[in-house]
Design a protein around this motif. Sequence first.
Motif, PDB file in Angstrom:
ATOM      1  N   LEU B 156     -15.479  28.714 -16.381  1.00 41.88           N
ATOM      2  CA  LEU B 156     -15.125  29.603 -17.085  1.00 41.88           C
ATOM      3  C   LEU B 156     -14.360  29.687 -17.500  1.00 41.88           C
ATOM      4  O   LEU B 156     -13.072  29.546 -16.090  1.00 41.88           O
ATOM      5  N   VAL B 157     -13.045  29.930 -18.470  1.00 45.52           N
ATOM      6  CA  VAL B 157     -11.783  29.968 -18.040  1.00 45.52           C
ATOM      7  C   VAL B 157     -11.418  30.278 -19.309  1.00 45.52           C
ATOM      8  O   VAL B 157     -11.849  31.055 -20.221  1.00 45.52           O
ATOM      9  N   ALA B 158     -10.181  31.090 -18.447  1.00 46.05           N
ATOM     10  CA  ALA B 158      -9.443  32.269 -19.221  1.00 46.05           C
ATOM     11  C   ALA B 158      -9.052  32.398 -20.182  1.00 46.05           C
ATOM     12  O   ALA B 158      -8.163  31.384 -20.347  1.00 46.05           O
ATOM     13  N   SER B 159      -9.152  33.114 -21.386  1.00 49.23           N
ATOM     14  CA  SER B 159      -8.342  32.662 -22.911  1.00 49.23           C
ATOM     15  C   SER B 159      -6.729  32.956 -22.515  1.00 49.23           C
ATOM     16  O   SER B 159      -6.470  32.076 -23.635  1.00 49.23           O
ATOM     17  N   ASN B 160      -6.599  33.428 -21.573  1.00 53.01           N
ATOM     18  CA  ASN B 160      -5.012  33.876 -21.516  1.00 53.01           C
ATOM     19  C   ASN B 160      -4.744  33.411 -20.382  1.00 53.01           C
ATOM     20  O   ASN B 160      -3.112  32.978 -19.936  1.00 53.01           O
ATOM     21  N   VAL B 161      -5.133  31.623 -20.366  1.00 47.07           N
ATOM     22  CA  VAL B 161      -4.229  30.546 -19.527  1.00 47.07           C
ATOM     23  C   VAL B 161      -3.261  30.577 -20.130  1.00 47.07           C
ATOM     24  O   VAL B 161      -4.256  29.899 -21.773  1.00 47.07           O
ATOM     25  N   HIS B 162      -2.823  29.562 -19.619  1.00 44.59           N
ATOM     26  CA  HIS B 162      -1.253  28.723 -20.379  1.00 44.59           C
ATOM     27  C   HIS B 162      -2.555  27.648 -21.515  1.00 44.59           C
ATOM     28  O   HIS B 162      -2.915  26.937 -21.096  1.00 44.59           O
ATOM     29  N   LEU B 188      -5.351  45.419 -21.886  1.00 45.26           N
ATOM     30  CA  LEU B 188      -3.943  45.050 -21.433  1.00 45.26           C
ATOM     31  C   LEU B 188      -3.311  43.938 -20.890  1.00 45.26           C
ATOM     32  O   LEU B 188      -2.179  43.425 -21.148  1.00 45.26           O
ATOM     33  N   GLY B 189      -4.088  42.564 -22.143  1.00 38.20           N
ATOM     34  CA  GLY B 189      -3.868  41.363 -21.740  1.00 38.20           C
ATOM     35  C   GLY B 189      -4.519  40.521 -20.437  1.00 38.20           C
ATOM     36  O   GLY B 189      -3.996  39.674 -20.403  1.00 38.20           O
ATOM     37  N   ARG B 190      -5.494  41.278 -19.538  1.00 41.04           N
ATOM     38  CA  ARG B 190      -6.237  40.511 -18.515  1.00 41.04           C
ATOM     39  C   ARG B 190      -7.408  39.952 -18.550  1.00 41.04           C
ATOM     40  O   ARG B 190      -8.097  40.649 -20.243  1.00 41.04           O
ATOM     41  N   VAL B 191      -8.001  39.786 -18.063  1.00 41.61           N
ATOM     42  CA  VAL B 191      -9.082  38.903 -18.384  1.00 41.61           C
ATOM     43  C   VAL B 191      -9.953  39.794 -19.132  1.00 41.61           C
ATOM     44  O   VAL B 191     -10.248  40.833 -18.169  1.00 41.61           O
ATOM     45  N   ASP B 192     -10.987  40.104 -20.000  1.00 39.01           N
ATOM     46  CA  ASP B 192     -11.549  41.098 -20.407  1.00 39.01           C
ATOM     47  C   ASP B 192     -12.712  41.187 -18.758  1.00 39.01           C
ATOM     48  O   ASP B 192     -14.350  40.383 -19.606  1.00 39.01           O
ATOM     49  N   GLN B 193     -13.060  42.220 -18.212  1.00 33.50           N
ATOM     50  CA  GLN B 193     -14.261  41.962 -17.486  1.00 33.50           C
ATOM     51  C   GLN B 193     -15.541  42.189 -18.148  1.00 33.50           C
ATOM     52  O   GLN B 193     -16.411  41.229 -17.004  1.00 33.50           O
ATOM     53  N   LYS B 194     -15.137  42.366 -19.010  1.00 30.32           N
ATOM     54  CA  LYS B 194     -16.985  43.195 -19.504  1.00 30.32           C
ATOM     55  C   LYS B 194     -17.238  40.878 -19.761  1.00 30.32           C
ATOM     56  O   LYS B 194     -18.779  41.380 -20.085  1.00 30.32           O
ATOM     57  N   CYS B 209      -8.498  31.460 -13.921  1.00 25.19           N
ATOM     58  CA  CYS B 209      -7.375  32.172 -14.440  1.00 25.19           C
ATOM     59  C   CYS B 209      -6.552  32.257 -14.271  1.00 25.19           C
ATOM     60  O   CYS B 209      -6.513  31.676 -13.277  1.00 25.19           O
ATOM     61  N   GLN B 210      -5.389  32.821 -15.080  1.00 25.44           N
ATOM     62  CA  GLN B 210      -3.910  32.363 -14.515  1.00 25.44           C
ATOM     63  C   GLN B 210      -3.506  34.120 -14.287  1.00 25.44           C
ATOM     64  O   GLN B 210      -3.478  34.739 -14.769  1.00 25.44           O
ATOM     65  N   SER B 211      -1.978  34.014 -13.134  1.00 25.05           N
ATOM     66  CA  SER B 211      -1.986  35.180 -13.219  1.00 25.05           C
ATOM     67  C   SER B 211      -0.546  34.497 -12.381  1.00 25.05           C
ATOM     68  O   SER B 211      -0.331  33.909 -11.695  1.00 25.05           O
ATOM     69  N   ASP B 220      -5.921  40.708 -12.284  1.00 21.92           N
ATOM     70  CA  ASP B 220      -6.324  41.859 -10.939  1.00 21.92           C
ATOM     71  C   ASP B 220      -7.391  41.451 -10.196  1.00 21.92           C
ATOM     72  O   ASP B 220      -8.463  40.990 -10.827  1.00 21.92           O
ATOM     73  N   LEU B 221      -6.823  40.431  -9.251  1.00 20.19           N
ATOM     74  CA  LEU B 221      -7.501  39.045  -8.913  1.00 20.19           C
ATOM     75  C   LEU B 221      -8.601  39.461  -7.781  1.00 20.19           C
ATOM     76  O   LEU B 221      -8.918  39.213  -8.279  1.00 20.19           O
ATOM     77  N   LYS B 222      -8.111  40.767  -7.603  1.00 19.21           N
ATOM     78  CA  LYS B 222      -9.426  41.475  -6.428  1.00 19.21           C
ATOM     79  C   LYS B 222     -10.853  41.703  -7.038  1.00 19.21           C
ATOM     80  O   LYS B 222     -11.880  41.213  -6.770  1.00 19.21           O
ATOM     81  N   SER B 223     -10.590  41.876  -8.094  1.00 23.94           N
ATOM     82  CA  SER B 223     -11.881  42.781  -8.897  1.00 23.94           C
ATOM     83  C   SER B 223     -12.614  41.197  -9.581  1.00 23.94           C
ATOM     84  O   SER B 223     -13.834  41.127  -9.405  1.00 23.94           O
ATOM     85  N   LEU B 224     -11.582  39.696 -10.230  1.00 25.41           N
ATOM     86  CA  LEU B 224     -12.397  38.879 -10.554  1.00 25.41           C
ATOM     87  C   LEU B 224     -12.360  38.572  -9.129  1.00 25.41           C
ATOM     88  O   LEU B 224     -13.813  37.815  -9.534  1.00 25.41           O
ATOM     89  N   GLY B 225     -11.818  38.368  -7.996  1.00 22.17           N
ATOM     90  CA  GLY B 225     -12.875  37.448  -6.604  1.00 22.17           C
ATOM     91  C   GLY B 225     -13.675  38.047  -6.634  1.00 22.17           C
ATOM     92  O   GLY B 225     -14.891  37.446  -6.623  1.00 22.17           O
ATOM     93  N   GLU B 226     -14.142  39.354  -6.663  1.00 22.12           N
ATOM     94  CA  GLU B 226     -15.343  39.855  -6.691  1.00 22.12           C
ATOM     95  C   GLU B 226     -16.353  39.768  -6.557  1.00 22.12           C
ATOM     96  O   GLU B 226     -17.990  39.278  -6.222  1.00 22.12           O
ATOM     97  N   LEU B 227     -16.031  39.644  -8.412  1.00 22.13           N
ATOM     98  CA  LEU B 227     -17.149  39.525  -9.486  1.00 22.13           C
ATOM     99  C   LEU B 227     -17.589  38.298  -9.300  1.00 22.13           C
ATOM    100  O   LEU B 227     -18.857  37.911  -9.732  1.00 22.13           O
TER     101      LEU B 227
END
Lengths: 484, 448
Positions: B156-162, B188-194, B209-211, B220-227
């Motif tokens: 999975l690659v976030a679409s807001n990666v360069h 928010l411009g972040r990875v859509d968690q849903k 993802c990129q941050s 929000d890396l913490k949530s992404l990590g947990e997920l």
Amino acid sequence: MINVIREPLIFEISSPGKSGVRLPALDVPEKLDVLEGLTVREDLEGFPEVSETEVTRHFTRLSQMNYCVDFGFYPLGSCTMKYNPKLNEKVAGMASLAGVHPLAPEKLAQGNLELMKTLEKLLCEITGMDAVSLQPAAGAHGELTGMMLIRAYHEAQGNPRKYVLIPDSAHGTNPSSAHICGYVVKEIKSNDKGTISLEDLAREMTEEVAALMVTNPNTLGVFESDICQIADIVHAKGGFVYMDGANLNALAGITRPGDMKVDVLHLNLHKTFSTPHGGGGPGSGPVAVKKILEPYLPVPIIEEKDGQYHLNYNRPKSIGRVKSFYGQFLVMLKALAYILALGPAGLREMTEIAVLNSNYIRKSLDGIYHLKYDSPTLHECVFSDKFQKDFGVSNLDISKRLLDYGLHPPTMSFPLIVHGALMIEPTETESRRDLDLFIEAMKAIDREARENPELLRTAPHITYVRRLDEVQAARNPVLRWEKK
Amino acid sequence: MSYIPISDQDKKEMLARIGVESVEDLFCCIPESIRLKGLLNLPGPLSEPEILEYFEERGKKNSFDRYLSFLGGGAYDHFIPAVVDYLSSRGEFVSPYTPYQPEVSQGTLQVIFEFQTLICQLTGLDIANASLYDGATGAAEAVLMANRVKNKKRLLVASNVHPEYRQVIYTYTRNLGLEVVEIPYDRLGRVDQKGLESAMNSHTSVLLCQSPNYFGVVEDLKSLGELTHRHDALLAVVISEPLSLGLLEAPGKLGADIVTGEAQSFGLPLSYGGPYLGFMACKKEFVRQLPGRIAGQTVDAEGRRGFVLTLSTREQHIRREKATSNICTNQAHCALRATIYLETLGRQGLKKLAWLNLQKAAYALEKLTSIPGVSRKFGGPVFNEFVLEFPTDWNRIKQKLEEKGILGGLALGDDYQGLEKCALVTITEKHSREKIDRYAEVLREVLK
């Protein structure tokens, strides 16, 4: 002098409150609510705190522990450690060129685009190929790109094919690049001349083989004289000939891969075209292709129309990008400056003297060190430790002893088909005096091997550190400094 | 000018020793039919002053430096202390090869060891390699590495990666039977968690993802990590503006398993895109899958500390087709520059510099969005880049700004449908208040 001071890690000389930089003060109103929603770190735990003086002394002392081309002979085979002209550094440092943002509008970067296009054209002429992509970052990256082009072509014909043929003398990057491109590697054994046997090749070459990867001259420095027949065999089954251009310093101005029926090759600007190795990069590995593979080149490509340069991203057959932006631009500038300085006669002379120097060393050491293959060699020659083995001395010991003579050793234990290999590539930028210093040292070391082998087995004796325990490094890896 | 120190007399004597008449004879192994009959059709030879003039003339055809630039997007114009250029141009750093003979390469090796340590400290991970080509290939290597670790075929690659990083990931993975799925971004411009949750399945090896991401928004890396960990996948984070780590919590502390990125910000000029500096760090347990060179500490025959290249059984020259990567030459000299840069700034300097970038960007964001018609596109927190939305297509505004000497930001419409009216604006410490105010002033004029 330099061995007197043991230089600690920067972390070990750090003390709180120091910094080597003077930054401007904040000239806008400070606002703390911008931190909302951010997870801020507590500190930069362990990060060094030193003054500019300490930084300068640290790196100056570290630099003095390095052997380098500016200091002396560096005969690493297959690495082409030639002198790096200082003018080229000055060119690459020009702010008007190096200061441009890669995503600046094309019309504001016409000079840079023109320079890249010019380099592409000159590399086409030197290699006899039809098109060049400057995007790959280094030799192995160029190989990977080249193999991707081949795969994309085969895929477009309906079958990517399964195998890639690679001689057993090849650089390790060849099989690795082919593998990352999704191919299964089939090794071809070298014959007693150290080259590819046409019979073996014909037997292995089927319509499931995508390509042959060939290094020419090969890693023994031996030219594959049957290269055109080799290409015919590969082409007859619809395959491509990929050439590893690492050894172009043996050919430039004398013959061209394109004229040898090669379909795609990569070049190492940091070898043949004199750009410095920097202790392991940056390199630059342009890929040159024949027309048939051109549509597959990475995007963007540089196009010229009415004196205006333009980046074209609209290339439906392209393999895509292999790197961000356009490649190692500053390295390209250095290579271009080098080609302009040499001119056509100079480029030819470069190759001639590289081959002369190599053969001079070969002749001078023949009989003292063992030559497994007696085929004529071009820019490099491969000896082995066979004679010295009788006295319990290995190629490693010989290499380490060379360090005591103030010389850099050859490439060791490669190619794999020569046991105990010592692979020597002097390049054209060595004087007779430097060649003779090396030859005399190698002769002296051979005498020492007979008279006092222990001296070699415990070498080096006068370097900043003595022989290092590589087994311990791998067994108990310590890969970073940590606060005690 | 061939840089050749062999005289005609030398040549004669050397040929005599070899036992041939002429240099030509040394090329007898090359069939006559493929030998060049004359000289190549190349320009030159040019003298030293002619070459300087040639490049100066081309430099004049670049008009970039006549503009006030707010471009970033993976290439940042930061201040470089003089000591970086001075020390890195020493011949002992410029002209050695990869440190294959450690006894005479302790300088290079200790620099790599210090670089690895700095990258570990910044990323909050256990180990780091000696460098990779750039952020884009770093991102590709990271997903391939995660794929080896997890032995699963879906990425999975976030679409807001360069966008260029994503393109390189596609190029690298397309021949390997891997499935790449892009994850959308939220308002928010972040990875859509849903979107992420629904894309996750048991075949997924990694989320990359990129941050701060390509919109400048800190994830929000913490949530992404947990997920991701809940689904037995790895979290890989790519960073194109590592200066942000002078302020933000280390991704390794928030759950990232692999952190890779582009360290051009650390002392490398814009260079029209290269050479730049890829880096990669990971947790200790993945060390055998880490690509690239690694320096390690050991002892010499007298028990003194020294450094060597180590764990090379991962690499192409030993493992050939079974290697973790085909990388050989990397970006050692760029890593040297970054090491000098980071050690010169040090703990206080890096924190202060990150603070300057954050505050100036906040000032610029406020100033620019106070102009009628200009609004902030995404609500997520930012570091030194942000996306602005304009009343009309950005390309038209961009054009007008250019006419007034300003490069106002990067267009996003080519890569993101629906963002045709948006631009990515980047602020660094080199943007004085005066420059930011000038941008605001001109923009206000242009939008009237």
